[in-house]
Enzyme design. Sequence first.
Site, PDB file in Angstrom:
ATOM      1  CE1 TYR A 105      -7.729 -43.520  26.137  1.00 31.93           C
ATOM      2  CE2 TYR A 105      -6.376 -44.127  27.915  1.00 31.93           C
ATOM      3  CZ  TYR A 105      -6.061 -44.025  26.765  1.00 31.93           C
ATOM      4  OH  TYR A 105      -5.379 -44.777  25.952  1.00 31.93           O
ATOM      5  CG  ASP A 146     -10.094 -41.919  23.600  1.00 35.26           C
ATOM      6  OD1 ASP A 146     -11.095 -42.579  22.857  1.00 35.26           O
ATOM      7  OD2 ASP A 146      -8.719 -42.045  23.563  1.00 35.26           O
TER       8      ASP A 146
END
Length: 271
Positions: A105, A146
Amino acid sequence: MKIATFNANSIRSRLPIVLDWLATHRPDVLGIQETKVQDADFPREAFEAAGWHVAFRGEKSYNGVALVTREPPESVRFGFEDGGPADETRLVRAVVGGVAVVNTYVPQGRAIDHAMYRYKLQWYARLKRMFAAGYSAGQPLAWIGDINIAVAPIDVSNPAAHVNDPCYHSAARDAFLEVCAFGFEDLFRKHHPGEESYSFFDYRVPNAVTRNIGWRIDYILATPPLAQRSVACEIDLEPRMREKPSDHTFMVAEFGKQNGARPAPDSVPSR
DNA sequence: ATGGCACGCATGGCGTGA
């Protein structure tokens, strides 16, 4: 083999969507980001009751990563080990079915004049060093998650309006491409050249999915030995159309059998 | 598409996300 990624924007709020998706698609590994829950409150039992293994590290309100697997993962490790901030709630890696998987992330950056943007650029540089030190482009390795970059104009609606956005600004795109230079191929783009499809749709844009106004900022990247085995990579918009969706949706890549049967000797990361 | 949404929080408005 199937490898998938999903930014949940709270795993507790998204539990029904995630469990339904797992039951339908049966991936070998799902990397989750933004679980937004401290470990004591992670819904571990819900995954285990459904037959999944889950490794996670999170914190209250922010960040948090997890790996959900069909088989027990090997060599699970959280965070950087380079002496800088470990960011254990933004990075988890393991080996699953002979494939090394790194689920990240990446910091969003807030604004290009913000300290978090400089931190984001450093994050890509640290990832590059981590890959160079612990892995080989000749081993089957997936970098998923992500990654908070739209790398090309076709990866964001109205790119000209976003040249100063921390997820499209040239310095961040270059920093991401520097990590890719390790030997990563973008599997969605491999299988869908030129296609304007997105993995994130802002909640504030009415009917963003049907109008196709969004960003492609979630990735499944693979080294050549793994990319050569990939037969498909898809963004699944269905979960984004459900009630109480995340603002991101799932991406999944499918791989054929490896040539030879056994992984190369260097397929396990060294310290 | 960027006033407009959703998340969690020792919540009752705020910080954050992208």
